[in-house]
Motif scaffolding. Structure first.
Motif, PDB file in Angstrom:
ATOM      1  N   SER A 250      10.115  16.617 -16.565  1.00 15.43           N
ATOM      2  CA  SER A 250       9.647  17.459 -18.290  1.00 15.43           C
ATOM      3  C   SER A 250      10.854  18.493 -18.217  1.00 15.43           C
ATOM      4  N   PRO A 251      11.122  18.354 -20.001  1.00 16.05           N
ATOM      5  CA  PRO A 251      11.673  19.478 -20.362  1.00 16.05           C
ATOM      6  C   PRO A 251      10.706  21.098 -20.367  1.00 16.05           C
ATOM      7  N   LEU A 252       9.489  21.001 -20.018  1.00 16.47           N
ATOM      8  CA  LEU A 252       8.711  21.663 -19.511  1.00 16.47           C
ATOM      9  C   LEU A 252       8.275  22.118 -18.139  1.00 16.47           C
ATOM     10  N   CYS A 253       9.218  21.374 -17.222  1.00 17.23           N
ATOM     11  CA  CYS A 253       9.053  21.601 -16.386  1.00 17.23           C
ATOM     12  C   CYS A 253      10.167  22.331 -15.785  1.00 17.23           C
ATOM     13  N   SER A 254       9.326  24.273 -15.125  1.00 12.22           N
ATOM     14  CA  SER A 254      10.534  25.134 -15.884  1.00 12.22           C
ATOM     15  C   SER A 254       9.627  26.468 -14.822  1.00 12.22           C
ATOM     16  N   PRO A 255       9.590  27.396 -14.278  1.00 15.96           N
ATOM     17  CA  PRO A 255       8.407  28.172 -14.446  1.00 15.96           C
ATOM     18  C   PRO A 255       8.399  29.697 -15.875  1.00 15.96           C
ATOM     19  N   LYS A 256       8.738  28.997 -16.871  1.00 14.20           N
ATOM     20  CA  LYS A 256       7.835  29.929 -17.936  1.00 14.20           C
ATOM     21  C   LYS A 256       7.114  28.567 -18.735  1.00 14.20           C
ATOM     22  N   THR A 263       4.491  27.014  -6.213  1.00 16.56           N
ATOM     23  CA  THR A 263       3.808  25.834  -5.290  1.00 16.56           C
ATOM     24  C   THR A 263       4.133  24.761  -5.584  1.00 16.56           C
ATOM     25  N   CYS A 264       5.072  24.720  -6.671  1.00 15.22           N
ATOM     26  CA  CYS A 264       5.308  22.319  -6.397  1.00 15.22           C
ATOM     27  C   CYS A 264       6.211  22.380  -5.589  1.00 15.22           C
ATOM     28  N   LEU A 265       5.931  20.972  -4.686  1.00 16.12           N
ATOM     29  CA  LEU A 265       7.302  20.979  -4.035  1.00 16.12           C
ATOM     30  C   LEU A 265       7.645  20.125  -4.964  1.00 16.12           C
ATOM     31  N   PHE A 266       7.391  19.342  -5.703  1.00 14.99           N
ATOM     32  CA  PHE A 266       8.885  18.199  -6.385  1.00 14.99           C
ATOM     33  C   PHE A 266       9.811  18.697  -6.990  1.00 14.99           C
ATOM     34  N   ARG A 267       9.692  20.233  -7.936  1.00 15.68           N
ATOM     35  CA  ARG A 267      10.612  20.931  -8.428  1.00 15.68           C
ATOM     36  C   ARG A 267      12.029  20.746  -8.119  1.00 15.68           C
TER      37      ARG A 267
END
Length: 269
Positions: A250-256, A263-267
């Motif tokens: 996802s383009p929103l997959c970021s700490p921002k 805690t996300c296992l998948f990032r």
């Protein structure tokens, strides 16, 4: 077994199909992050343009300049937590961009339409996922208007951001879930059939621009066809199983953007 009812804001529905794992954290588990300046800028532009359009609907004659006050007020006095260091956008620059986009909307986009309603409050839409589980979509068309056309009402959704216009055209990519939800809820509330959805795009880059998309059938994506299930059925499966799959691409997959990032296992690491 007791019945389970999940009440969800309709405006959040699109995020469920971008990254359900992030959506679950925010909307079911209540894990939230402060918004950035660009999110606040979008809220401010929506506030000003909604006042202008409502003035056209009720005949009060609110001018673009008068409605622009809401843009500035929202930027200076937000009603939600904002991290003003995020996005590298100052308040002064945000006001300049926001007021320019607001003026573009009031002079170039709004006059193209006869609006039936602005940010209508809609009747809740119940989605039965099983005998013991119901999802209720509630709220208003937060950033949308109902526009009159020869073929029936069109749900015209105002979108702001840096990528809402591509090659000079308003992008409809990824918009069907939210606009389709508004279509379904508007049809239920007003007891009418809608002619489709439409994106009213305002680019909030350093050089704001405006564009309007063609009318498209967002509702179909939600309800599906005889051959393929729609997004409503896919969502029902998530709620029934309690499995909200991640989307690390996802383009929103970021700490921002993601409150679950740490805690996300998948990032990606």
């Amino acid at each position: 077994m007791a019945a389970h009812v999940f009440t969800v804001r309709a405006s959040s529905w699109a995020g469920l199909f971008d990254c359900a794992h992030r959506w679950e954290a925010e909307h079911l588990l209540g894990i939230r992050k402060p918004a950035g300046m660009r999110a606040l800028l979008g809220t401010a532009v929506h506030a000003g343009t909604a006042i202008f359009d409502q003035g056209r609907v009720d005949g009060s004659g609110v001018t673009a300049d008068e409605a622009a006050g809401a843009v500035v007020d929202t930027l200076r006095n937000p009603e939600f937590d904002v991290d003003r260091t995020q996005d590298g956008l100052s308040l002064t620059e945000s006001e300049r961009i926001g007021l320019t986009a607001h003026t573009l909307y009031c002079t170039r986009i709004s006059p193209q339409f006869t609006f039936l309603g602005v940010e209508n409050k809609l009747d809740p839409l119940e989605i039965e996922c099983s005998n013991k589980l119901t999802v209720i979509l509630t709220g208003t068309m937060d950033r949308a208007r109902a526009a009159k056309t020869e073929d029936g009402p069109v749900i015209a959704d105002v979108k702001t951001g840096t990528r809402v216009i591509e090659d000079g055209r308003a992008s409809t990519r990824g918009r069907a879930a939210q606009v389709g939800t508004y279509q379904l809820m508007y049809e239920q509330t007003e007891r009418v059939s809608t002619a489709g959805g439409q994106i009213l795009a305002l680019s909030t880059t350093s050089k704001p621009a405006a564009a309007v998309s063609n009318v498209f059938d967002a509702r179909r994506v939600m309800v599906g066809t005889e051959q393929e299930p729609g997004l409503i059925e896919h969502a029902a499966a998530m709620f029934k199983t309690g499995l909200f799959p991640p989307n690390p691409s996802s383009p929103l997959c970021s700490p921002k953007y993601c409150s679950r990032w740490n805690t996300c296992l998948f990032r990606e690491r």
